[in-house]
Enzyme design. Structure first.
Site, PDB file in Angstrom:
ATOM      1  N   GLU A  70       0.926  -1.035   0.108  1.00 46.84           N
ATOM      2  CA  GLU A  70      -0.171  -0.008   0.091  1.00 46.84           C
ATOM      3  C   GLU A  70       1.020   1.206  -0.063  1.00 46.84           C
ATOM      4  O   GLU A  70       0.562   2.041  -0.511  1.00 46.84           O
ATOM      5  CB  GLU A  70      -0.865  -0.015   1.431  1.00 46.84           C
ATOM      6  CG  GLU A  70      -2.120  -1.042   1.204  1.00 46.84           C
ATOM      7  CD  GLU A  70      -1.701  -2.350   1.303  1.00 46.84           C
ATOM      8  OE1 GLU A  70      -0.516  -2.505   1.974  1.00 46.84           O
ATOM      9  OE2 GLU A  70      -2.476  -3.243   0.925  1.00 46.84           O
ATOM     10  N   HIS A  72     -11.781  -5.678   7.895  1.00 50.04           N
ATOM     11  CA  HIS A  72     -12.392  -5.129   6.732  1.00 50.04           C
ATOM     12  C   HIS A  72     -13.873  -4.405   7.199  1.00 50.04           C
ATOM     13  O   HIS A  72     -14.716  -4.482   6.352  1.00 50.04           O
ATOM     14  CB  HIS A  72     -13.067  -6.765   6.123  1.00 50.04           C
ATOM     15  CG  HIS A  72     -12.046  -7.689   5.751  1.00 50.04           C
ATOM     16  ND1 HIS A  72     -11.152  -8.385   6.646  1.00 50.04           N
ATOM     17  CD2 HIS A  72     -11.369  -7.955   4.455  1.00 50.04           C
ATOM     18  CE1 HIS A  72     -10.376  -8.989   5.929  1.00 50.04           C
ATOM     19  NE2 HIS A  72     -10.258  -8.695   4.723  1.00 50.04           N
TER      20      HIS A  72
END
Lengths: 392, 402
Positions: free
Chosen positions: A126, A196
């Site tokens: 990322e 999540h």
């Protein structure tokens, strides 16, 4: 025999659910079932939570932007990205797994249409994705980066806060990475658990130099995403993942913009102001109708849309009118963005307040797995807080 | 034809005659008594007096230039340079290189400017005219000047915080750099960036980056995966802040740390070595073969930054040794003088000019006004109507214009 009984029970429950008008997630299309329900055995269905904590309320069909088509959230995102890549030859989309269409199907068909030079996968890093995005944005290309889940944005936090946000300021406007937009699925989804389901907008709210935008519906998402891409500042666009399939409404096919840093008053009212963003807007809309029905209280519902820089004027004007404010979000209470809104509103509208500002947020715990139904600020908690405010 | 030129030619002629006279066995004893020789001695004394008068007037350039021009310099010279260590490469940069007089003087001037500028920044910092952070690169001049010599102005460069040398070689003037250090309006980032954030065309700073061990490997991966034409350069000055490389790195062969990326280790104190290695690396990248890694072995005389004396983790003797044996400016100067590419006086003259330029720049940097307070909120966002930025309390607001 047991199977038949279970199925019958399941169907009855479905009907009951239908009678209350709640969204039935089983009605998702094809693959959606696989995503929203990892196992599809009938026996388990009876024990699983049947309904979501909100009901998506679509907005009326917009007439001023031309022909519309029924799209859900991920389709409206695809449409926005399609419009961007068509209009801007320097636009590129990159991230993990975007080439085949993305884990949420937001980039389906774009690689075939625009080529592998413009829609490509990055390695699993990322920090590298955002760093790379900053680099190509500085050279002038329009960079649309995808972070697969907002929970994974933290390795890129340094790049966003220390590099992207400060580029223009520290170079005296010589260079900037304004053409960078970072898109990321956000918020609770029913079974996401710790990694999540997070809503990290408050971490980025503390950083001048970037813009954070969260839509509540497909129509809003396309307009806001196009505005973010065209905005000359680095933007983070959080997409509520629970709405990807659950939210469907008429969305214009042609590109259009919704201005950033402008909150929308969805429903006018005179007694209480309710402020939320993303999925939670639908929860407080329901709370508003419950309050009207049961308490006779008229609520003004505001969708904040842009988290920073946020629309102080709209919220304060509303509070001056009503005198009461309730803010709600899924992120934990301490340090969540509701605290900033609360603090500013009490500075600006102190004498207008009839009751302390109420914040209905997640608990100060990591986002739980099995306890999610208890954790999220659902309509009952919001209703309870509203009642307390009215009776203050 | 000036008096001094005639005098010079006359002097040579007479000196030649004197040599002849003195050389002759019989005439030597008569040398001083001979009228001719007395005449020539007298003349020589007068001429030397005239010449010394002329030379003592430093502003009288024509005289010295004429004297200098009468010496013939070589146009260029070939030098041998150290062979580079290679990783995953069949051949490396050449071991000999040609340096022209013009290039040599240019490099000398640039290195001397960077050196003087860093020393002036040191001085200004100690006078508290420069505040904040200041990371000086004296000792590493060959890296920035040699690098610039090997690439084109249209190539892009980005570096970390020890950036003053690169800012200069990428085209900014000393005035702008020093004014940025002192935080004044005339600085290259309008005084808002300071030492670590200087930008120029095709130069993306100047970045206050820290702790990038993981990020560099991610960057290596992406660059190799997509065959990006990128030269990764490690200026290995033997210390990371206060820790020597032997204590900080499991492997100090930094040029090999790219693993699947080819690398070379270059003597970073020799500007010609750096130039040839850069040319080689640039050609490698431009041919589409992908990224390459260059480790420049160099040294910094100052500490990590101005708050670091630089002697608590290394000895003064070590610094002195490097300064006397491998100082990059000294190495270039010796090479040029020994190969008759320039004279000592000419280089001294360049020193004087550079010193003056730095003085002027420091004067400007000290006297220039600071940016006005309104600019505190500028350029946070790019916004069409300027919008308000909140200050330390609810009654302080700044306008953000961009």
């Amino acid at each position: 025999m047991a199977v038949v009984a279970a199925t019958a029970g399941w169907l009855l429950r479905l009907r009951a659910a239908g009678a209350e008008g709640h969204w039935r997630r089983f009605r998702g299309v094809g693959l959606a079932r696989g995503f929203l329900h990892p196992s599809t055995t009938v026996e388990d269905a009876a024990q699983r939570r049947q309904v979501a904590h909100f009901t998506f309320q679509p907005d009326p069909e917009p007439r001023e932007y031309g022909q519309t088509q029924k799209m859900n959230l991920f389709q409206s995102v695809t449409s926005a990205l399609d419009n961007s890549l068509a209009k801007d030859p320097t636009a590129v989309i990159f991230g993990e797994d975007v080439a085949f269409g993305g884990v949420f199907r937001c980039t389906v068909g774009l690689r075939d249409k625009y080529g592998k030079d413009r829609v490509f996968n990055t390695p699993l890093c990322e920090q590298g994705i955002v760093g790379f995005g900053i680099g190509i944005a500085v050279t002038g290309a329009t960079a649309i980066a995808e972070i697969q889940f907002a929970d994974y944005i933290f390795p890129a936090f340094d790049q966003i806060v220390n590099e992207a946000a400060k580029y223009r300021y520290r170079s005296g406007d010589l260079f900037n990475c304004g053409s960078l937009t970072i898109r990321s699925p956000w918020g609770c989804v029913g079974h996401g658990a710790l990694y999540h389901s997070q809503s990290p907008e408050a971490f980025f709210a503390h950083c001048p130099g970037i813009k954070v935008v969260i839509p509540r519906s497909p129509f809003q998402a396309k307009g806001l995403l196009l505005s973010c891409i065209e905005d000359k500042n680095p933007c983070i666009f959080f997409e509520p993942k629970i709405l990807y399939r659950a939210a469907a409404e008429q969305v214009p096919i042609e590109p259009y913009n919704i201005p950033l840093s402008q909150a929308e008053v969805i429903q006018e009212g005179s007694d209480v102001t309710l402020v939320a963003w993303g999925t939670q807007v639908h929860v407080i809309r329901e709370v508003a109708s419950m309050a009207k029905e049961k308490l006779g209280v008229s609520c003004e519902v505001i969708d904040l849309r842009t988290i920073i820089p946020w629309d102080v004027d709209t919220v304060c004007k509303s509070v001056i009118k009503t005198g009461r404010l309730l803010i709600s979000h899924e992120a934990p209470l301490t340090g969540g963005f509701a605290s900033e809104i609360s603090s500013t509103v009490q500075e600006e509208c102190f004498l207008n307040l009839e009751a302390p500002i109420s914040r209905v947020c997640g608990y100060d715990t990591p986002f739980p797995h099995i306890f999610e139904p208890f954790y999220i600020p659902d309509k009952w908690k919001c209703y309870d807080a509203l009642r307390k405010m009215i009776n203050y | 034809m000036t008096l001094s030129r005639r005098a010079a030619t006359e002097a040579w002629r007479l000196l030649g005659h004197l040599k002849e006279t003195l050389g002759h066995p019989r005439r030597a004893s008569w040398a001083v008594r001979s009228r001719r020789c007395r005449q020539c001695l007298c003349f020589m004394r007068k001429m030397l007096a005239a010449v010394s008068r002329v030379l003592s007037g430093a502003s009288q350039k024509p005289a010295s230039r004429v004297l200098v021009a009468s010496r013939n310099f070589a146009n260029d010279a070939t030098f041998e340079i150290k062979k580079c260590d290679l990783h995953r490469l069949e051949e490396g940069p050449p071991v000999t290189t040609v340096l022209t007089r013009e290039d040599g003087l240019k490099y000398y001037r640039m290195m001397q400017t960077v050196r003087r500028m860093e020393l002036k920044a040191d001085q200004l910092y100690k006078q508290k005219i420069i505040r904040g952070f200041c990371h000086l690169c004296d000792g590493q001049e060959a890296c920035c000047v040699g690098l610039e010599a090997g690439i084109n102005p249209t190539d892009h460069l980005i570096t970390a915080y020890r950036a003053h040398g690169f800012t200069f070689t990428r085209g900014l003037s000393v005035r702008e750099i020093l004014a940025e250090l002192t935080g004044r309006k005339g600085g290259c980032a309008k005084g808002k960036g300071g030492s670590m954030h200087m930008y120029a065309k095709n130069f993306y700073g100047g970045n206050g980056i820290v702790g990038a061990q993981g990020q560099i490997f991610e960057a290596y991966n992406m660059a190799a995966l997509w065959k990006l034409p990128c030269i990764f350069i490690c200026e290995n000055n033997r210390y990371g802040m206060g820790t020597s490389v032997e204590r900080a790195a499991a492997s100090t062969d930094y040029y090999k740390r790219g693993d699947f990326i080819p690398g070379l280790r270059v003597d970073g104190m020799d500007i010609l070595c750096v130039r040839e290695a850069t040319r080689f690396a640039a050609a490698y990248c431009r041919s589409g073969k992908g990224p390459i890694l260059m480790e420049l072995q160099t040294y910094r005389y100052h500490g990590h930054s101005m708050s670091d004396p630089g002697v608590s983790y290394r000895t003064r003797e070590e610094i002195q040794e490097v300064r006397s044996k491998s100082d990059p400016i000294m190495l270039l100067k010796d090479r040029m003088v020994n190969s008759n590419l320039a004279s000592v006086e000419e280089l001294k003259e360049i020193d004087v000019e550079v010193r003056k330029e730095i003085e002027d720049a420091a004067q400007f940097a000290t006297a220039d006004p600071e940016p006005p307070l309104e600019e505190l909120g500028y350029h946070i966002y790019s916004s069409d109507p300027p919008f308000e930025v909140r200050g330390a309390n609810q009654w302080i607001k700044f306008k953000s214009v961009s």
